[in-house]
Design an enzyme around this catalytic site. Structure first.
Site, short mmCIF file in Angstrom:
data_model
loop_
_atom_site.label_atom_id
_atom_site.label_comp_id
_atom_site.label_asym_id
_atom_site.label_seq_id
_atom_site.Cartn_x
_atom_site.Cartn_y
_atom_site.Cartn_z
N SER A 8 83.17 53.84 -28.07
CA SER A 8 83.19 55.28 -27.31
C SER A 8 81.96 56.31 -27.94
O SER A 8 82.49 56.37 -29.68
CB SER A 8 84.40 55.97 -27.26
N HIS A 32 81.13 53.14 -23.29
CA HIS A 32 82.69 54.14 -23.14
C HIS A 32 82.26 54.77 -23.08
O HIS A 32 81.51 56.13 -24.15
CB HIS A 32 84.10 54.21 -23.81
N ASP A 34 83.15 58.88 -22.28
CA ASP A 34 84.37 60.15 -21.74
C ASP A 34 83.89 61.22 -21.81
O ASP A 34 82.57 62.16 -21.93
CB ASP A 34 85.01 60.20 -23.32
N MET A 36 84.30 64.87 -19.60
CA MET A 36 84.82 65.57 -19.97
C MET A 36 84.68 66.80 -18.79
O MET A 36 84.01 67.66 -19.46
CB MET A 36 85.55 65.78 -21.24
N HIS A 65 84.32 56.29 -18.11
CA HIS A 65 86.22 57.27 -18.26
C HIS A 65 85.72 59.28 -17.58
O HIS A 65 85.92 59.93 -18.52
CB HIS A 65 86.57 56.64 -19.42
N MET A 67 87.79 61.75 -16.82
CA MET A 67 88.38 62.92 -17.57
C MET A 67 87.95 64.16 -17.06
O MET A 67 87.91 65.21 -17.62
CB MET A 67 89.06 62.91 -18.84
N MET A 136 96.07 55.37 -22.19
CA MET A 136 96.66 56.53 -23.33
C MET A 136 96.71 56.28 -24.04
O MET A 136 98.08 56.30 -23.74
CB MET A 136 95.56 57.89 -22.35
N GLY A 141 91.16 64.55 -23.56
CA GLY A 141 90.42 65.43 -24.84
C GLY A 141 89.61 65.17 -25.30
O GLY A 141 88.68 66.09 -25.79
N PHE A 142 90.45 64.79 -26.59
CA PHE A 142 89.60 65.05 -28.29
C PHE A 142 89.11 63.20 -28.59
O PHE A 142 90.75 62.27 -28.84
CB PHE A 142 90.06 65.50 -29.51
N ASP A 172 92.71 53.27 -24.43
CA ASP A 172 92.25 54.01 -25.16
C ASP A 172 92.33 55.14 -26.61
O ASP A 172 93.82 56.15 -25.21
CB ASP A 172 91.42 54.78 -24.20
N GLY A 174 92.75 56.62 -30.52
CA GLY A 174 93.30 55.84 -31.98
C GLY A 174 93.40 54.70 -32.10
O GLY A 174 94.05 53.98 -33.32
N GLY A 194 86.44 55.02 -31.25
CA GLY A 194 85.46 55.60 -31.00
C GLY A 194 84.73 56.01 -32.10
O GLY A 194 83.86 55.65 -33.01
#
Length: 225
Positions: A8, A32, A34, A36, A65, A67, A136, A141-142, A172, A174, A194
């Protein structure tokens, strides 16, 4: 299917995204991205213009992805721009079948994302419309959040649901050297990472190490036997 790693760029340096993508181009399977909008999730990242620019410089396909609050409107544009995969969220899409079919018609793989607290079973009827199911493993979000082990039973249930289908199961959030084996054992085969990649001294080597751990866990997993 052999494990796939999708680093990511949320954890990359936004001032030199093309350079950071190049760092993992010989080791990863996807990039990846993200997207947002500060509405569906409480963060604002990048959008279609950045994706269009990255497509000109990335040797890897982009795994977008979304979001965002209105994926029905925007998702087809990412596919038309050339993204290899476009994932929309079940919680945000108002016309998921139409949107997923439009993504596919534009030449991209269609993905359906599901948040940690959202059950996967109500979306079983949509499995024929997608190429990838994304679960998820943090609240979206973060980056840099702690992996939520509570999602692993859902990963196992999803693996059983998609049995016999040509579907990828992505996780996705952690994902790291400490958690990727648990994800693979539960049934995931595409892994977004990430900080575990871009926080390493050698991002490409970090990707290879993650792939090795995932492959080892997959080889011994009951669902893969």
């Amino acid at each position: 299917m052999a494990p796939q790693i999708s680093p990511s760029i949320l954890s990359a340096d936004f001032a030199k995204l093309a350079d950071d993508v190049a760092l993992i181009s010989d080791a990863a399977d996807w990039v990846h991205v993200d997207v947002m909008d500060n509405h569906f999730v409480p963060n604002l990242t990048i959008g279609l213009p950045v994706v269009e620019a990255l497509l000109k410089h990335s040797a890897l396909p982009l795994d977008c992805h979304l979001m965002i609050e209105d994926p029905d409107r925007w998702a087809p544009q990412y596919a038309e721009a050339g993204a290899g995969s476009v994932t929309i969220h079940a919680e945000a899409a108002k016309a998921p079948v139409r949107t997923l079919r439009t993504i596919r018609a534009a030449g991209a793989r269609a993905g359906l994302g599901i948040n940690p607290a959202t059950p996967v079973e109500p979306y079983e009827d949509l499995l024929g419309e997608i190429d990838m199911l994304l679960l998820m493993t943090v609240e979206p979000g973060f980056g840099g959040q702690k992996f939520l082990d509570v999602v692993l039973p859902k990963v196992r249930r999803a693996r059983k649901m998609i049995e016999g289908r040509d579907l990828w199961l992505q996780v996705d959030g952690g994902v790291s050297a400490e958690t990727i084996e648990r994800c693979a054992e539960a049934g995931a085969d595409v892994f977004v990472a990430g900080n575990a990649v871009y926080g390493a001294d050698d991002p490409a080597e970090a990707v290879r190490a993650l792939r090795g751990k995932a492959q080892q866990a997959t080889d011994s997993a009951a669902w893969a036997l």
